[in-house]
Write an enzyme that holds these catalytic residues in place. Structure first.
Site, PDB file in Angstrom:
ATOM      1  N   ASP A   1       0.824  -1.210   0.000  1.00  0.00           N
ATOM      2  CA  ASP A   1       0.000   0.000   0.000  1.00  0.00           C
ATOM      3  C   ASP A   1       0.863   1.267   0.000  1.00  0.00           C
ATOM      4  O   ASP A   1       1.939   1.283   0.590  1.00  0.00           O
ATOM      5  CB  ASP A   1      -0.908  -0.022   1.234  1.00  0.00           C
TER       6      ASP A   1
ATOM      7  N   HIS B   1       2.930   3.440  -9.162  1.00  0.00           N
ATOM      8  CA  HIS B   1       2.778   1.984  -9.284  1.00  0.00           C
ATOM      9  C   HIS B   1       4.018   1.359  -9.921  1.00  0.00           C
ATOM     10  O   HIS B   1       4.415   0.246  -9.574  1.00  0.00           O
ATOM     11  CB  HIS B   1       1.535   1.639 -10.114  1.00  0.00           C
TER      12      HIS B   1
ATOM     13  N   LEU C   1      11.006 -20.848  -4.252  1.00  0.00           N
ATOM     14  CA  LEU C   1      10.025 -19.910  -3.689  1.00  0.00           C
ATOM     15  C   LEU C   1       8.732 -19.937  -4.505  1.00  0.00           C
ATOM     16  O   LEU C   1       8.773 -19.888  -5.740  1.00  0.00           O
ATOM     17  CB  LEU C   1      10.597 -18.483  -3.735  1.00  0.00           C
TER      18      LEU C   1
HETATM   19  C1  FPP Z   1      -1.797   0.189  -3.447  1.00  0.00           C
HETATM   20  O1  FPP Z   1      -1.349   1.526  -3.426  1.00  0.00           O
HETATM   21  C2  FPP Z   1      -1.266  -0.512  -4.590  1.00  0.00           C
HETATM   22  C3  FPP Z   1      -2.006  -1.077  -5.593  1.00  0.00           C
HETATM   23  C4  FPP Z   1      -3.488  -1.061  -5.626  1.00  0.00           C
HETATM   24  C5  FPP Z   1      -1.372  -1.721  -6.748  1.00  0.00           C
HETATM   25  C6  FPP Z   1      -0.197  -2.588  -6.436  1.00  0.00           C
HETATM   26  C7  FPP Z   1       0.635  -2.706  -7.645  1.00  0.00           C
HETATM   27  C8  FPP Z   1       1.998  -2.742  -7.660  1.00  0.00           C
HETATM   28  C9  FPP Z   1       2.836  -2.757  -6.443  1.00  0.00           C
HETATM   29  C10 FPP Z   1       2.765  -2.705  -8.926  1.00  0.00           C
HETATM   30  C11 FPP Z   1       2.297  -3.595  -9.994  1.00  0.00           C
HETATM   31  C12 FPP Z   1       2.610  -5.003  -9.801  1.00  0.00           C
HETATM   32  C13 FPP Z   1       1.861  -5.967 -10.354  1.00  0.00           C
HETATM   33  C14 FPP Z   1       2.261  -7.392 -10.204  1.00  0.00           C
HETATM   34  C15 FPP Z   1       0.601  -5.655 -11.064  1.00  0.00           C
HETATM   35  P1  FPP Z   1      -2.423   2.696  -3.566  1.00  0.00           P
HETATM   36  O2  FPP Z   1      -2.500   3.091  -4.988  1.00  0.00           O
HETATM   37  O3  FPP Z   1      -3.712   2.270  -2.925  1.00  0.00           O
HETATM   38  O4  FPP Z   1      -1.745   3.806  -2.711  1.00  0.00           O
HETATM   39  P2  FPP Z   1      -2.487   5.001  -1.940  1.00  0.00           P
HETATM   40  O5  FPP Z   1      -3.309   4.363  -0.859  1.00  0.00           O
HETATM   41  O6  FPP Z   1      -1.336   5.798  -1.412  1.00  0.00           O
HETATM   42  O7  FPP Z   1      -3.304   5.739  -2.969  1.00  0.00           O
END
Ligand code: FPP
Length: 243
Positions: free
Chosen positions: A19, A36, A130
């Site tokens: 997150d 991201h 893994l």
């Molecule tokens: C949460 O941060 C993150 C996500 C919803 C996406 C996670 C994706 C990745 C780490 C990269 C891509 C990897 C793959 C395998 C697809 P948020 O956007 O909710 O952060 P915020 O709460 O600060 O807005």
């Protein structure tokens, strides 16, 4: 194995809620998608460290069933990153004997991402290092609902009496169950970015998981911090309700 991890109690299964990509982007004055992308790079490093530490299962929450509510641009961008990740990392993951699994209904994601996922699953399906589980279009309640529907169908067919349904049968019918080789429940669930909730992640499987939180935003989360949190967990005593 790194010096820190040596002879320590390393958990079998660590799950991570990645997150804070959006807040990281805002803090750094870049687009959410750039956040991201930075998150994807952080994830790559965590997979490598988990492998070096001898963790057997690493599960990451990449896209939830609720994430469809985000803008089309952001949703599309996240799946493009998945395609990019598989394109650039699959050969290396395979060389490291990593097995990729998907938790969630990935048939619903964009076609290019489905193709990448299927390639990753197929390429790594005989690896026994893994196990890297990517939760994709995953929701804990949806997963339990699906298990209930599958078990109910067996009851309706007359193969099973309601009173014979066991916890093990429910575990077996989850994404973490038989269809993905029956993995153990997570020993530890880590969430970054200072939020302290599970957000529909592994709701059945988390019954006895340790929970660990850090204020680091996901793109800033380093392999060293990951390792420290995992090792700190190793010194906690888990009693599973006993004494
Ligand atoms: C949460 O941060 C993150 C996500 C919803 C996406 C996670 C994706 C990745 C780490 C990269 C891509 C990897 C793959 C395998 C697809 P948020 O956007 O909710 O952060 P915020 O709460 O600060 O807005």
């Amino acid at each position: 194995m790194t010096e820190l991890t040596e002879k320590k109690n390393v958990p079998q299964h660590v799950a991570v809620i990645m997150d804070g990509n959006g807040r990281w982007a805002e803090k750094n004055g870049v687009s959410r998608l750039a956040g991201h992308n930075a998150g994807m790079l952080a994830m790559k490093e965590i997979v490598k460290r988990a492998d070096v530490m001898g963790i057997k299962y690493l599960t990451v929450y990449a896209f939830s069933t609720e994430n469809w509510k985000r803008s089309q641009e952001e949703v599309g961008g996240i799946f493009n990153l998945l395609v990019k990740f598989v394109g650039s990392e699959l050969a290396e993951l395979h060389k490291q004997n990593v097995r990729v699994r998907i938790l969630g209904d990935y048939s619903q994601v964009p076609k290019a991402a489905v193709n990448s996922v299927e390639k990753a699953l197929k390429t790594t399906d005989s690896n026994d290092g893994l196990q890297f589980n990517i939760a994709l279009n995953y929701g804990g309640r949806q997963e339990i609902l699906r298990a209930v529907q599958n078990i109910s169908a067996r009851v309706q067919a007359g193969d099973l009496a309601p009173s014979d349904i066991t916890e093990d049968m429910i575990s077996a019918a989850l994404y973490t169950g038989e269809e993905n080789g029956s993995m153990p429940d997570p020993d530890l669930i880590i969430r970054t970015s200072g939020e302290e909730r599970l957000s529909n992640f592994l709701l059945w499987q988390c019954a006895y998981s340790e929970l660990a939180f850090t204020d680091s935003l996901w793109p800033d989360f380093t392999p060293d911090e990951f390792e420290e949190m995992v090792i700190a967990f190793g010194s906690r005593s888990r009693r599973f309700g006993g004494r």
